[in-house]
Design a protein around this motif. Sequence first.
Motif, PDB file in Angstrom:
ATOM      1  N   LEU A   1       0.831  -1.206   0.000  1.00  0.00           N
ATOM      2  CA  LEU A   1       0.000   0.000   0.000  1.00  0.00           C
ATOM      3  C   LEU A   1       0.866   1.257   0.000  1.00  0.00           C
ATOM      4  O   LEU A   1       0.521   2.256  -0.635  1.00  0.00           O
ATOM      5  N   ARG A   2       2.007   1.182   0.703  1.00  0.00           N
ATOM      6  CA  ARG A   2       2.924   2.332   0.687  1.00  0.00           C
ATOM      7  C   ARG A   2       3.642   2.437  -0.660  1.00  0.00           C
ATOM      8  O   ARG A   2       3.950   3.533  -1.119  1.00  0.00           O
ATOM      9  N   LEU A   3       3.896   1.299  -1.298  1.00  0.00           N
ATOM     10  CA  LEU A   3       4.527   1.306  -2.616  1.00  0.00           C
ATOM     11  C   LEU A   3       3.648   2.032  -3.633  1.00  0.00           C
ATOM     12  O   LEU A   3       4.153   2.776  -4.478  1.00  0.00           O
TER      13      LEU A   3
ATOM     14  N   ILE B   1       6.460   1.497 -10.726  1.00  0.00           N
ATOM     15  CA  ILE B   1       7.477   1.554 -11.780  1.00  0.00           C
ATOM     16  C   ILE B   1       8.586   2.528 -11.396  1.00  0.00           C
ATOM     17  O   ILE B   1       9.783   2.239 -11.539  1.00  0.00           O
ATOM     18  N   ASN B   2       8.183   3.698 -10.890  1.00  0.00           N
ATOM     19  CA  ASN B   2       9.152   4.714 -10.475  1.00  0.00           C
ATOM     20  C   ASN B   2      10.118   4.167  -9.426  1.00  0.00           C
ATOM     21  O   ASN B   2      11.336   4.360  -9.522  1.00  0.00           O
ATOM     22  N   ASP B   3       9.578   3.478  -8.433  1.00  0.00           N
ATOM     23  CA  ASP B   3      10.427   2.961  -7.351  1.00  0.00           C
ATOM     24  C   ASP B   3      11.302   1.809  -7.812  1.00  0.00           C
ATOM     25  O   ASP B   3      12.409   1.607  -7.285  1.00  0.00           O
TER      26      ASP B   3
ATOM     27  N   LEU C   1       4.268   6.324 -21.866  1.00  0.00           N
ATOM     28  CA  LEU C   1       4.660   7.459 -21.021  1.00  0.00           C
ATOM     29  C   LEU C   1       4.805   7.037 -19.569  1.00  0.00           C
ATOM     30  O   LEU C   1       5.731   7.463 -18.872  1.00  0.00           O
ATOM     31  N   VAL C   2       3.884   6.199 -19.104  1.00  0.00           N
ATOM     32  CA  VAL C   2       3.924   5.741 -17.701  1.00  0.00           C
ATOM     33  C   VAL C   2       5.222   4.999 -17.416  1.00  0.00           C
ATOM     34  O   VAL C   2       5.843   5.184 -16.361  1.00  0.00           O
TER      35      VAL C   2
END
Length: 293
Positions: A16-18, A70-72, A132-133
């Motif tokens: 959930l934090r991710l 994806i960012n993390d 883009l994502v």
Amino acid sequence: AAELVRAAPAPLQPYLRLMRLHQPAGTWLLYLPCTWSIGLAAAPGCLPDWRMLSLFGVGAVLMRGAGCTINDMWDRDYDRQVARTASRPLAAGDISTFQSLVFLGGQLSLALCVLLCLNYYSIILGAASLFLVITYPLMKRITYWPQLVLGFTFNWGALLGWSAVRGSCEWSVCLPLYFAGVMWTLVYDTIYAHQDKKDDIMIGVKSTALHFKQDTKQWLSGFSLAMLLSLCVAGMNCSQTLPYYSAVAAVGAHLAHQIYTLDIDKPEDCWKKFASNRTVGILLFTGIVLGNL
């Protein structure tokens, strides 16, 4: 939202934090351009399509969560070196890369189910945003304008909302609305980036905050003006009425106050100003609904 995450079972909390469920500001900023488009697409005298608003709300939670995952995954090594992000689940080692990949697949599968509830035109248009994502998190490594790419990504709903209601895009409305959203993202995400500029310099990532430096307020003022002009064009092209333009004026006043009082060297003030942009989006949506009625 933060209380919901804390009340969840311990094994579930890292996931959930991710997906940043405890920090809903980003979800609002992804969702609100969708509501503008859905509202503008409603027939004169009618409220927005509540089914579409609900579908896009669920989609915003899922796609923002997928984007954060994806960012993390891309940034886990960088995140360990930044005080504000070192506690993120992947950076802190609370979950593995493989677990996050499986979780990402689950989020994207559910988001696909939401997308498949729309018409064929919108399914194709929505699927086109996935590139883009996936690539946005890489932009901070290669350009000082990652916020611009985020703007292209986060405001796709300004195109998709209209097509979901009408069956295709009315480009004379959707493109100015999309451009306004991109300009808005450049405002709020540049403010957001000023929180991390010292760490970003040390680890070698780029942002508009580092590019603009002490000229930030002038740039933000220019982006805000471009946003307001584009909103006026979008409104004129779909015959909007006085409440809409009153809301655009209120948005302008909010942005002017936000920029004038911003202290780019105080991270806590940057976060406060960033989060206040939810009010900007809600003001505009309210004006669209009242203008339509």
